[in-house]
Design an enzyme around this catalytic site. Structure first.
Site, PDB file in Angstrom:
ATOM      1  N   ASN A  20       0.852  -1.189   0.000  1.00 15.32           N
ATOM      2  CA  ASN A  20       0.000   0.000   0.000  1.00 15.32           C
ATOM      3  C   ASN A  20       0.888   1.240   0.000  1.00 15.32           C
ATOM      4  O   ASN A  20       1.529   1.555   1.000  1.00 15.32           O
ATOM      5  CB  ASN A  20      -0.908  -0.013   1.237  1.00 15.32           C
ATOM      6  CG  ASN A  20      -1.795   1.211   1.320  1.00 15.32           C
ATOM      7  OD1 ASN A  20      -1.960   1.957   0.354  1.00 15.32           O
ATOM      8  ND2 ASN A  20      -2.381   1.429   2.489  1.00 15.32           N
ATOM      9  N   TRP A  21       0.911   1.939  -1.122  1.00 15.48           N
ATOM     10  CA  TRP A  21       1.814   3.089  -1.274  1.00 15.48           C
ATOM     11  C   TRP A  21       1.270   4.353  -0.626  1.00 15.48           C
ATOM     12  O   TRP A  21       1.990   5.350  -0.523  1.00 15.48           O
ATOM     13  CB  TRP A  21       2.083   3.345  -2.756  1.00 15.48           C
ATOM     14  CG  TRP A  21       2.798   2.221  -3.445  1.00 15.48           C
ATOM     15  CD1 TRP A  21       3.254   1.055  -2.873  1.00 15.48           C
ATOM     16  CD2 TRP A  21       3.143   2.148  -4.830  1.00 15.48           C
ATOM     17  NE1 TRP A  21       3.848   0.260  -3.827  1.00 15.48           N
ATOM     18  CE2 TRP A  21       3.798   0.907  -5.032  1.00 15.48           C
ATOM     19  CE3 TRP A  21       2.963   2.993  -5.914  1.00 15.48           C
ATOM     20  CZ2 TRP A  21       4.281   0.506  -6.278  1.00 15.48           C
ATOM     21  CZ3 TRP A  21       3.423   2.603  -7.162  1.00 15.48           C
ATOM     22  CH2 TRP A  21       4.083   1.366  -7.333  1.00 15.48           C
ATOM     23  N   LYS A  22      -0.008   4.351  -0.242  1.00 14.65           N
ATOM     24  CA  LYS A  22      -0.632   5.495   0.420  1.00 14.65           C
ATOM     25  C   LYS A  22      -0.443   6.775  -0.417  1.00 14.65           C
ATOM     26  O   LYS A  22      -0.409   6.709  -1.641  1.00 14.65           O
ATOM     27  CB  LYS A  22      -0.108   5.623   1.850  1.00 14.65           C
ATOM     28  CG  LYS A  22      -0.254   4.320   2.639  1.00 14.65           C
ATOM     29  CD  LYS A  22       0.036   4.464   4.107  1.00 14.65           C
ATOM     30  CE  LYS A  22      -0.114   3.116   4.790  1.00 14.65           C
ATOM     31  NZ  LYS A  22       0.072   3.216   6.260  1.00 14.65           N
TER      32      LYS A  22
ATOM     33  N   HIS B  98      -9.595   0.762   5.529  1.00 13.45           N
ATOM     34  CA  HIS B  98      -8.269   0.933   6.121  1.00 13.45           C
ATOM     35  C   HIS B  98      -8.373   1.827   7.357  1.00 13.45           C
ATOM     36  O   HIS B  98      -9.180   2.740   7.414  1.00 13.45           O
ATOM     37  CB  HIS B  98      -7.317   1.555   5.097  1.00 13.45           C
ATOM     38  CG  HIS B  98      -5.886   1.520   5.509  1.00 13.45           C
ATOM     39  ND1 HIS B  98      -5.343   2.437   6.385  1.00 13.45           N
ATOM     40  CD2 HIS B  98      -4.870   0.669   5.177  1.00 13.45           C
ATOM     41  CE1 HIS B  98      -4.069   2.155   6.574  1.00 13.45           C
ATOM     42  NE2 HIS B  98      -3.764   1.089   5.854  1.00 13.45           N
TER      43      HIS B  98
ATOM     44  N   GLU C 294      -6.671   4.204   8.417  1.00 11.22           N
ATOM     45  CA  GLU C 294      -6.504   5.643   8.172  1.00 11.22           C
ATOM     46  C   GLU C 294      -7.781   6.266   7.619  1.00 11.22           C
ATOM     47  O   GLU C 294      -8.091   7.431   7.897  1.00 11.22           O
ATOM     48  CB  GLU C 294      -5.312   5.865   7.235  1.00 11.22           C
ATOM     49  CG  GLU C 294      -3.985   5.525   7.903  1.00 11.22           C
ATOM     50  CD  GLU C 294      -2.855   5.262   6.929  1.00 11.22           C
ATOM     51  OE1 GLU C 294      -1.744   5.003   7.416  1.00 11.22           O
ATOM     52  OE2 GLU C 294      -3.082   5.296   5.710  1.00 11.22           O
TER      53      GLU C 294
ATOM     54  N   GLU D 290      -5.253  -5.263  10.867  1.00 16.22           N
ATOM     55  CA  GLU D 290      -4.243  -4.240  11.091  1.00 16.22           C
ATOM     56  C   GLU D 290      -4.513  -3.539  12.418  1.00 16.22           C
ATOM     57  O   GLU D 290      -5.399  -2.686  12.494  1.00 16.22           O
ATOM     58  CB  GLU D 290      -4.203  -3.233   9.939  1.00 16.22           C
ATOM     59  CG  GLU D 290      -5.558  -2.776   9.435  1.00 16.22           C
ATOM     60  CD  GLU D 290      -5.478  -1.514   8.590  1.00 16.22           C
ATOM     61  OE1 GLU D 290      -4.445  -1.290   7.959  1.00 16.22           O
ATOM     62  OE2 GLU D 290      -6.462  -0.757   8.597  1.00 16.22           O
TER      63      GLU D 290
ATOM     64  N   GLY E  53       2.148   2.643  10.849  1.00 12.97           N
ATOM     65  CA  GLY E  53       3.029   3.785  10.688  1.00 12.97           C
ATOM     66  C   GLY E  53       3.759   4.216  11.945  1.00 12.97           C
ATOM     67  O   GLY E  53       4.356   5.290  11.982  1.00 12.97           O
TER      68      GLY E  53
ATOM     69  N   SER F 238       3.240  -2.080  10.329  1.00  9.19           N
ATOM     70  CA  SER F 238       4.705  -1.900  10.368  1.00  9.19           C
ATOM     71  C   SER F 238       5.443  -3.185   9.978  1.00  9.19           C
ATOM     72  O   SER F 238       6.419  -3.585  10.613  1.00  9.19           O
ATOM     73  CB  SER F 238       5.137  -1.427  11.756  1.00  9.19           C
ATOM     74  OG  SER F 238       4.624  -0.141  12.035  1.00  9.19           O
TER      75      SER F 238
ATOM     76  N   GLY G 108       3.015  -1.327   4.338  1.00  9.73           N
ATOM     77  CA  GLY G 108       2.897   0.111   4.109  1.00  9.73           C
ATOM     78  C   GLY G 108       4.205   0.707   3.646  1.00  9.73           C
ATOM     79  O   GLY G 108       4.626   0.534   2.503  1.00  9.73           O
ATOM     80  N   GLY G 109       4.903   1.401   4.538  1.00 10.51           N
ATOM     81  CA  GLY G 109       6.116   2.130   4.180  1.00 10.51           C
ATOM     82  C   GLY G 109       7.181   1.294   3.512  1.00 10.51           C
ATOM     83  O   GLY G 109       7.883   1.770   2.599  1.00 10.51           O
TER      84      GLY G 109
END
Length: 265
Positions: A11-13, A100, A102, A172, A178, A218, A239-240
């Site tokens: 997931n590049w957000k 999600h 977020e 999640e 994050g 994470s 994610g990141g």
């Protein structure tokens, strides 16, 4: 899910410009780790990059598939700034993340809307990657099971068994998104076991076993093996770490080498 196949979603957000996005998908899709993988590899770029990335992958011998990061629950209409399922399908997108943490936290996403989005995706032959998870406050007050059960029950409301079997779930824990913190493999496995029991109570054991449940929070190459090796974890939502080709390819490579190596498998 009980088989060797893993699902790895990046997931590049809200990151990257177009040039960076194209370079990243090229590096990932051309990686030996992807070429030799029997697992399912999915990337979720921002909306703006879905078309060029889908077009690029269409003309490559790559196993990488494309997901949107969200979608609207209506088929069309006066919803400025939103994207419909038919628009995604028209671009060759195969999946969409819904629910999600977020979206829930920052944009007031409700369980009802998550359910409506999932149904809309299924009606357009797209696969929902449906996220559930608890906040730190809920976890510390022993509300984890209550929160997750409620989210699962509402998400699958009015969804028939054959539809449910097309869904990918992602657990999640919100406190791990994050933050650099991640659940232990044991705690994540237990949460996944509970989620599967919720699905079994809604449907039956066969249906519950057929629905893959990913861990997200994470995830990186240094900790991903602790999740791959667990009985109830069928892959990861990254994610990141998915923004770095080398790191994401390591995560894919480790999925290829782990399989069902855990003794509990």
């Amino acid at each position: 899910m009980g088989n060797l196949k893993k699902i790895i979603v990046g997931n590049w957000k809200m990151n990257l410009n177009l040039h960076e996005a194209m370079e990243l998908v090229k590096e990932i899709s051309q990686g030996e780790e992807v070429a030799g993988s029997e697992n399912e590899i999915i990337v979720a770029p921002p909306y703006l990059y879905l078309h060029p990335i889908s077009e690029y992958l269409k003309h490559q011998p790559s196993k990488v598939k494309v997901a949107a990061q969200d979608v609207h629950y209506q088929a069309n209409g006066a919803f400025t700034g939103k994207i419909s399922c038919s628009m995604l399908a028209d671009l060759g997108v195969n999946f969409s993340i819904v629910g999600h943490s977020e979206q829930r936290q920052h944009f007031h996403e409700t369980d009802e809307n998550v359910q409506r989005k999932a149904i809309q995706l299924l009606q357009h032959n797209l696969v929902p990657i449906l996220c559930v998870g608890e906040t730190l406050e809920e976890r510390e007050s022993n509300q984890l099971e209550k929160v997750i059960k409620n989210q699962v029950q509402k998400a699958f409301k009015e969804m028939k068994s054959e539809q449910a079997q097309r869904v990918i779930l992602a657990y999640e824990p919100v406190w791990a998104i994050g933050t650099g913190k991640s659940s232990s493999g044991e705690d994540a496995d237990e949460a996944h076991r509970f989620i599967r029991s919720c699905l079994e109570s809604l449907y039956d054991g066969e249906t519950a076993e057929s629905i893959p449940i990913l861990y997200g929070g994470s995830v990186k190459a240094s900790n991903v093996e602790s999740f791959y090796q667990k009985k109830n974890i069928d892959g990861v939502l990254v994610g990141g770490a998915s923004l770095q080709a080398d790191e994401f390819l390591k995560i894919i490579a480790l999925s290829n080498s782990n399989g069902n190596s855990d003794g509990d498998k």
